[in-house]
Write an enzyme that holds these catalytic residues in place. Sequence first.
Site, PDB file in Angstrom:
ATOM      1  N   HIS A 158      -0.682  19.093  -0.242  1.00 30.90           N
ATOM      2  CA  HIS A 158       0.189  17.994   0.212  1.00 30.90           C
ATOM      3  C   HIS A 158       0.002  17.683   1.688  1.00 30.90           C
ATOM      4  O   HIS A 158       0.511  16.664   2.175  1.00 30.90           O
ATOM      5  CB  HIS A 158       1.654  18.351  -0.059  1.00 30.90           C
ATOM      6  N   ASP A 366      -0.124  13.608   9.325  1.00 30.40           N
ATOM      7  CA  ASP A 366       0.719  13.768   8.133  1.00 30.40           C
ATOM      8  C   ASP A 366      -0.170  13.640   6.905  1.00 30.40           C
ATOM      9  O   ASP A 366      -1.060  12.784   6.876  1.00 30.40           O
ATOM     10  CB  ASP A 366       1.795  12.649   8.108  1.00 30.40           C
TER      11      ASP A 366
HETATM   12  P1  ADP Z   1       7.455  15.932   4.418  1.00 28.25           P
HETATM   13  O1  ADP Z   1       6.997  16.302   3.056  1.00 28.25           O
HETATM   14  O2  ADP Z   1       6.532  16.394   5.500  1.00 28.25           O
HETATM   15  O3  ADP Z   1       8.854  16.357   4.722  1.00 28.25           O
HETATM   16  P2  ADP Z   1       7.487  13.099   3.510  1.00 28.25           P
HETATM   17  O4  ADP Z   1       7.746  11.860   4.294  1.00 28.25           O
HETATM   18  O5  ADP Z   1       6.267  13.038   2.679  1.00 28.25           O
HETATM   19  O6  ADP Z   1       7.457  14.316   4.559  1.00 28.25           O
HETATM   20  O7  ADP Z   1       8.694  13.382   2.539  1.00 28.25           O
HETATM   21  C1  ADP Z   1       9.978  13.532   3.022  1.00 28.25           C
HETATM   22  C2  ADP Z   1      10.984  13.350   1.887  1.00 28.25           C
HETATM   23  O8  ADP Z   1      12.216  13.945   2.279  1.00 28.25           O
HETATM   24  C3  ADP Z   1      11.274  11.890   1.576  1.00 28.25           C
HETATM   25  O9  ADP Z   1      11.553  11.743   0.215  1.00 28.25           O
HETATM   26  C4  ADP Z   1      12.524  11.609   2.434  1.00 28.25           C
HETATM   27  O10 ADP Z   1      13.384  10.645   1.898  1.00 28.25           O
HETATM   28  C5  ADP Z   1      13.208  12.948   2.461  1.00 28.25           C
HETATM   29  N1  ADP Z   1      13.835  13.163   3.779  1.00 28.25           N
HETATM   30  C6  ADP Z   1      13.202  13.400   4.944  1.00 28.25           C
HETATM   31  N2  ADP Z   1      14.085  13.531   5.956  1.00 28.25           N
HETATM   32  C7  ADP Z   1      15.293  13.341   5.426  1.00 28.25           C
HETATM   33  C8  ADP Z   1      16.615  13.349   5.969  1.00 28.25           C
HETATM   34  N3  ADP Z   1      16.840  13.559   7.256  1.00 28.25           N
HETATM   35  N4  ADP Z   1      17.635  13.119   5.121  1.00 28.25           N
HETATM   36  C9  ADP Z   1      17.386  12.907   3.803  1.00 28.25           C
HETATM   37  N5  ADP Z   1      16.176  12.889   3.248  1.00 28.25           N
HETATM   38  C10 ADP Z   1      15.136  13.100   4.031  1.00 28.25           C
HETATM   39  O1  F6P Z   2       5.201  18.263   1.954  1.00 27.64           O
HETATM   40  C1  F6P Z   2       4.882  19.311   2.797  1.00 27.64           C
HETATM   41  C2  F6P Z   2       5.921  20.417   2.739  1.00 27.64           C
HETATM   42  O2  F6P Z   2       5.501  21.496   3.501  1.00 27.64           O
HETATM   43  C3  F6P Z   2       6.203  20.933   1.356  1.00 27.64           C
HETATM   44  O3  F6P Z   2       5.309  21.895   0.880  1.00 27.64           O
HETATM   45  C4  F6P Z   2       7.562  21.458   1.575  1.00 27.64           C
HETATM   46  O4  F6P Z   2       8.302  21.666   0.417  1.00 27.64           O
HETATM   47  C5  F6P Z   2       8.192  20.415   2.485  1.00 27.64           C
HETATM   48  O5  F6P Z   2       7.144  19.987   3.285  1.00 27.64           O
HETATM   49  C6  F6P Z   2       9.385  20.925   3.278  1.00 27.64           C
HETATM   50  O6  F6P Z   2       9.084  22.105   3.976  1.00 27.64           O
HETATM   51  P1  F6P Z   2       9.809  23.494   3.676  1.00 27.64           P
HETATM   52  O7  F6P Z   2       9.642  23.798   2.227  1.00 27.64           O
HETATM   53  O8  F6P Z   2       9.125  24.474   4.570  1.00 27.64           O
HETATM   54  O9  F6P Z   2      11.239  23.280   4.035  1.00 27.64           O
END
Ligand code: ADP
Ligand code: F6P
Length: 461
Positions: A158, A366
């Site tokens: 991912h 990212d």
């Molecule tokens: P990552 O996997 O690195 O966290 P992504 O943008 O791919 O980043 O996915 C983040 C997911 O988590 C999205 O579905 C988003 O809506 C959710 N998310 C991220 N930050 C928040 C937050 N502060 N409050 C609620 N949902 C969040």
């Molecule tokens: O999408 C990347 C990622 O590291 C996932 O593997 C993971 O579930 C998510 O971000 C949130 O991180 P964590 O599981 O360390 O809270």
Amino acid sequence: MSRLVVVSNRIADPRKSAGAGGLAVALGDALSANGGLWFGWSGTVVENGTPGEGEVHTHHSGNVTLTTVDLCKEDHDSYYLGYSNGVLWPVFHYRLDLADFDAGYIGGYRRVNKLLARKLMPLLKPDDLIWVHDYHLIPMAAELRAMGCKNRIGFFLHIPLPPPLILAAVPQHEWLIRSLFAYDLVGFQAQADVEHFSRYVGKEVGAETLDEHQFRAFGRKVQAQAFPIGIDVDEFAALTHAKEGRDMYERMKNEYSRRRILLGVERLDYSKGLPQRVKAFRELLKNYPENINSATLIQIASPSREALDTYADLRQELESLCGAINGDYGELDWMPVRYIHRNVARKRLPGLYRVADVALVTPLRDGMNLVAKEFIVAQDPADPGVLVLSRFAGAAEQLKEAILVNPYDVHGTAESIQLALQMPLIERQRRHQQLLERVRNQDVHWWRKTYLDALAACEPD
Ligand code: ADP
Ligand code: F6P
């Protein structure tokens, strides 16, 4: 039809609202489609447990069986905090300066992968399709194979795969890549990641390239391909029009009726480029004073991996930057930055996206970035907001009609934000329509199906 077995570090009940993190959200969607088994860490850390041991729990949620394993503190600290998030996460996001190459972590990483494989093995049926996720579990297939598993096993990364010379900074880089050859299919988010893989295996291990996607090394053949992850567009659109989404929109619209809203939503992570974004916003206020008393940056940054110093340092840096801007530019009735260090309920999130004039999705690196896709789906097509997107997010390979920025270039990013704030309606509509089509064409169902079809088609090696 084969049963789907998903293995990931973090798992979440698909019928409950998932927390922040793209992986849990996407896998919940993917598993709910046809049911199956979701296997991973329970999230419980046992204070005085034995390394390499952990209690197993099973429960059912609709058509999905959730089986989880507890970890003792020593294992959790070396596998999750140490190797996964102290070595692999920073290096794979190009942050060698933040990596902590403590020689003790790798033992815990291997031990936990072995433990999970040992607990999973008896639950497997011969024709299960096994789909392992993310950097925490790279050696999972090798451990399963060592126990005699002959199933098709796929892996999906991912996060980005860095170029060979950066990857080579990890002391165990060759072992990590050799571990990937125990899979039948290795999926990446972006074409750039596949190129890095191809260059690495060509140069560092002398792999034979069988065709564009097939490589042979270490006596095994692996297929490596990009499958950009998507979101459940219909579900997110429905959330946008449901009561809580609408209420959030109305409330914010009233509250900010005299303002332009710039929005950032993510986990508080150094890969997300938050300090650079706040500096770009400051530059915007300085260079385009018409935004003073008008443009407001709402930054939602949910707590993440707080036990690691790098994350605690980032929190301090961000709080001090936000405090300085509010002190310098704020008025009694206007605060330039609203910084919230919390999760927003998933049902409300679309309302927040919809009210924003501009979304700032500006990570330094990212894998994909699902927030960018969620923002597009939540917009009103008649009056859509503008997406300012980092060229270093995997999503930039797809979302070409966003305003693409280099987040390291604070001045250039400020210029792009101003462009977004001034974009005429007709241009906003045109870009949004094209972006929505792209997000719709490659949604989470497309991702699951394309990946699993490719895995099912892999010939056993
Ligand atoms: P990552 O996997 O690195 O966290 P992504 O943008 O791919 O980043 O996915 C983040 C997911 O988590 C999205 O579905 C988003 O809506 C959710 N998310 C991220 N930050 C928040 C937050 N502060 N409050 C609620 N949902 C969040
Ligand atoms: O999408 C990347 C990622 O590291 C996932 O593997 C993971 O579930 C998510 O971000 C949130 O991180 P964590 O599981 O360390 O809270």
